[in-house]
Design an enzyme around this catalytic site. Structure first.
Site, PDB file in Angstrom:
ATOM      1  N   HIS A 196      -4.463   1.567  10.290  1.00 41.97           N
ATOM      2  CA  HIS A 196      -3.701   2.495   9.452  1.00 41.97           C
ATOM      3  C   HIS A 196      -2.707   3.215  10.354  1.00 41.97           C
ATOM      4  CE1 HIS A 196      -2.583   5.607   6.648  1.00 41.97           C
ATOM      5  NE2 HIS A 196      -3.273   4.996   5.700  1.00 41.97           N
ATOM      6  N   ARG A 201      -3.936  -6.362   4.270  1.00 39.17           N
ATOM      7  CA  ARG A 201      -4.222  -5.850   2.926  1.00 39.17           C
ATOM      8  C   ARG A 201      -3.094  -4.937   2.421  1.00 39.17           C
ATOM      9  NH1 ARG A 201      -6.675  -1.006   1.219  1.00 39.17           N
ATOM     10  NH2 ARG A 201      -6.835  -0.427   3.397  1.00 39.17           N
ATOM     11  N   GLU A 205       3.045   3.518  -2.133  1.00 35.26           N
ATOM     12  CA  GLU A 205       2.556   3.340  -0.765  1.00 35.26           C
ATOM     13  C   GLU A 205       3.271   2.157  -0.152  1.00 35.26           C
ATOM     14  OE1 GLU A 205      -1.696   3.446  -0.290  1.00 35.26           O
ATOM     15  OE2 GLU A 205      -1.870   5.289  -1.433  1.00 35.26           O
ATOM     16  N   HIS A 255      -8.801   0.610  10.546  1.00 36.93           N
ATOM     17  CA  HIS A 255      -9.007   1.181   9.211  1.00 36.93           C
ATOM     18  C   HIS A 255      -9.745   0.237   8.276  1.00 36.93           C
ATOM     19  CE1 HIS A 255      -8.083   3.733   5.807  1.00 36.93           C
ATOM     20  NE2 HIS A 255      -7.413   2.779   5.198  1.00 36.93           N
ATOM     21  N   ARG A 298       1.909  -2.096   6.348  1.00 39.07           N
ATOM     22  CA  ARG A 298       1.180  -1.322   7.359  1.00 39.07           C
ATOM     23  C   ARG A 298       1.233  -1.904   8.756  1.00 39.07           C
ATOM     24  NH1 ARG A 298      -4.224   0.744   4.375  1.00 39.07           N
ATOM     25  NH2 ARG A 298      -3.045   2.219   3.158  1.00 39.07           N
TER      26      ARG A 298
END
Ligand code: SIN
Length: 518
Positions: free
Chosen positions: A232, A373, A115, A338, A277
């Site tokens: 997100h 995060r 990811e 998110h 992100r």
């Protein structure tokens, strides 16, 4: 005790991964009551698709996981907390496997995916893209068979009972009877999840109304880093509330982002579509603005049909229900709120500044996420710090449950609805406090929030109103934090202060009872 007054050794507020993991450990030291405002399975946990980041691959190690987490956190992670996460995380996952959680495997070995901002394939997953569901299934099975753990569903916790800096229990509403109930305990573990519903476009379920942060704030707990809201990059851009997530793992398996002219706009960035992100979400935002469109496309054509069906069965099925075949069609996606990076400040053992009050999971801020995060670190966070919170109940096992007076007057029930006001708050936050911020827009949003707070300062029993009042407290904290932080860092981007200013801002912003104290 009457039915409106209960006693237990420990209360856990919330039935997601951190709450149930905390309850499992706490049950070694006494009776545990898990309260949840809806059904046990209604929280965010089951929506987690991508998986759990953990350095269990032979090509990986905890030092690399540590370094990637620190780097995504943009300078404000607490290194000790991150080290606890990545090292104890290994044990928590092995334990889950022992307890019957079925992670996907190839030739008997765990399968890993990639990811954003991970340099290694280190995200384990279950049933392709149903990781949260599998974790929830196995953990709930375990707690349901534990005689020392009880549940109270449809119980809306209104407030913590706090006197002279010590927490004695909770006061709430039994949604079945509509009655006020006091529950006394030796300690309370707050595991009530996030606050995505403060924004109009969110992947969070309807129950994510920031109740935990709001009640802790009212009780005098320290609240930290609220300006850091993670968007997100790829929520499905169809008119569905909440938005359906298209996991980052889809990009991890090779999907790319295209604009409406079919151009790949992330190609020149380090890590391309798998950049952190905040970077991907911001670039999508700018691309949408440039093209004057409401979404961009996620193109899965580089992934074989069989691989898509094996790895992403949930996403495939959901999209198919909307006549979208992800094995053929480009998927319209839009960034959506998110994850609440900030929250109730805790130490490494989930202890807040209020005696007897602990917090873990998304509601808490222990310092592992910094300003952004790292993808798939949150389920691990819930397991590691949920267990730590539960283990802390050891120190209370010999104490007595004490009843203190609680003056909360919930008044009479009202059926009034507050849909318009909730939408006004969500639309304001979305427009002015989203991915790109500046002083003038933040001030506009603060005026709206304060106006709504004043208008809705009513004292009668109505859960829709109580949720909205909680959302307003959370919104105000996010805006005040975003106004104070005159720089850009991680998920917080100020167009009027576009650079990171380590000299002044490599630190945390802390609130107590709505006032900034640091
Ligand atoms: C995803 O699958 O993209 C979500 C995982 C996460 O938020 O960590």
């Amino acid at each position: 005790m009457t039915k409106n007054k209960l006693k237990t050794d420990f209360i856990v507020i919330g039935s997601g991964i951190s709450g149930v993991r905390a309850a499992i450990s706490a049950s070694k030291y006494g009776k545990v009551l898990i309260v949840t405002k809806s059904k046990l399975e209604s929280g965010s946990t089951k929506h987690a698709q991508g998986g759990v980041a953990v350095a269990l691959s032979t090509k990986d190690n905890t030092k690399l996981h540590f370094a990637d987490t620190i780097s995504a956190g943009a300078g404000v992670c607490d290194p000790e907390a991150v080290w606890i996460l990545v090292t104890e995380g290994l044990e928590r996952i092995k334990e889950l496997i022992k307890w019957g959680t079925e992670f996907d495997r190839q030739d008997g070995k765990l399968s890993f995916t990639k990811e954003g901002a991970h340099r290694k394939r280190r995200v384990i997953h279950a049933h392709g893209d149903a990781t949260g569901q599998e974790l929830e299934r196995s953990l709930l099975e375990k707690v349901k068979s534990n005689k020392k753990i009880n549940f109270k569903e449809h119980f809306f916790t209104v407030d913590l009972i706090v006197n002279d800096g010590k927490c004695y229990g909770i006061v709430g509403i039994d949604r079945n009877s509509g009655e006020k109930v006091l529950i006394y305990s030796k300690a309370v573990i707050l595991a009530s999840g996030g606050a995505g519903q403060v924004f109009l476009s969110t992947t969070n379920p309807l129950v994510s109304t920031g109740d935990g942060v709001a009640m802790a704030s009212r009780a005098g707990a320290y609240i930290a880093d609220m300006e850091f809201i993670q968007f997100h990059p790829t929520a499905l851009a169809l008119d569905i509330t909440p938005r359906f997530l298209i996991s980052e793992a889809v990009r991890g398996e090779g999907a790319i982002l295209l604009n409406h002219s079919g151009k790949r706009f992330m190609e020149n960035f380090p890590m391309k579509e798998l950049a952190p992100r905040d970077i991907v979400a911001r670039e999508i935002f700018y691309e949408m603005k440039r093209e004057r469109k409401d979404f961009v496309y996620l193109d899965l054509s580089r992934i074989s049909k069989s691989r898509i069906l094996k790895r992403f069965p949930t996403i495939y099925k959901f999209c198919k229900g909307y006549n979208l075949d992800i094995t053929k069609d480009p998927v319209p996606v839009v960034p959506s709120s998110h994850y609440l990076v900030g929250g109730v400040k805790t130490d490494y053992n989930a202890q807040t500044n209020i005696e007897g009050l602990f917090a873990c999971g998304e509601v808490a801020n222990v310092g592992i996420h910094g300003a952004n995060r790292l993808a798939s670190n949150s389920l691990l966070d819930g397991l590691v710090f949920g267990r730590r919170a539960g283990e802390m109940m050891n120190i209370f096992k010999k104490q007595k449950v004490i009843e203190v007076k609680n003056k909360l007057n919930l008044g009479k029930t009202s059926n009034q609805t507050f849909t318009k006001d909730r939408l006004k708050l969500q639309a304001t936050m979305q427009k002015y406090v989203g991915i790109i911020r500046d002083k003038s827009n933040l001030k506009k949003s603060l005026r709206t929030v304060l106006m709504l707070k004043k208008k809705l300062n009513k004292a009668y029993l109505n859960i829709e109103l109580l949720e909205l009042q909680n959302l307003l407290i959370v919104g105000e904290l996010i805006i005040k934090g975003a106004l104070a932080r005159e720089e850009s860092r991680g998920s917080h981007f100020r167009e009027d202060f576009p650079f990171t200013n380590d000299l002044q801002w490599k630190r945390h912003i802390l609130f107590r009872k709505g006032r900034r104290i640091e």
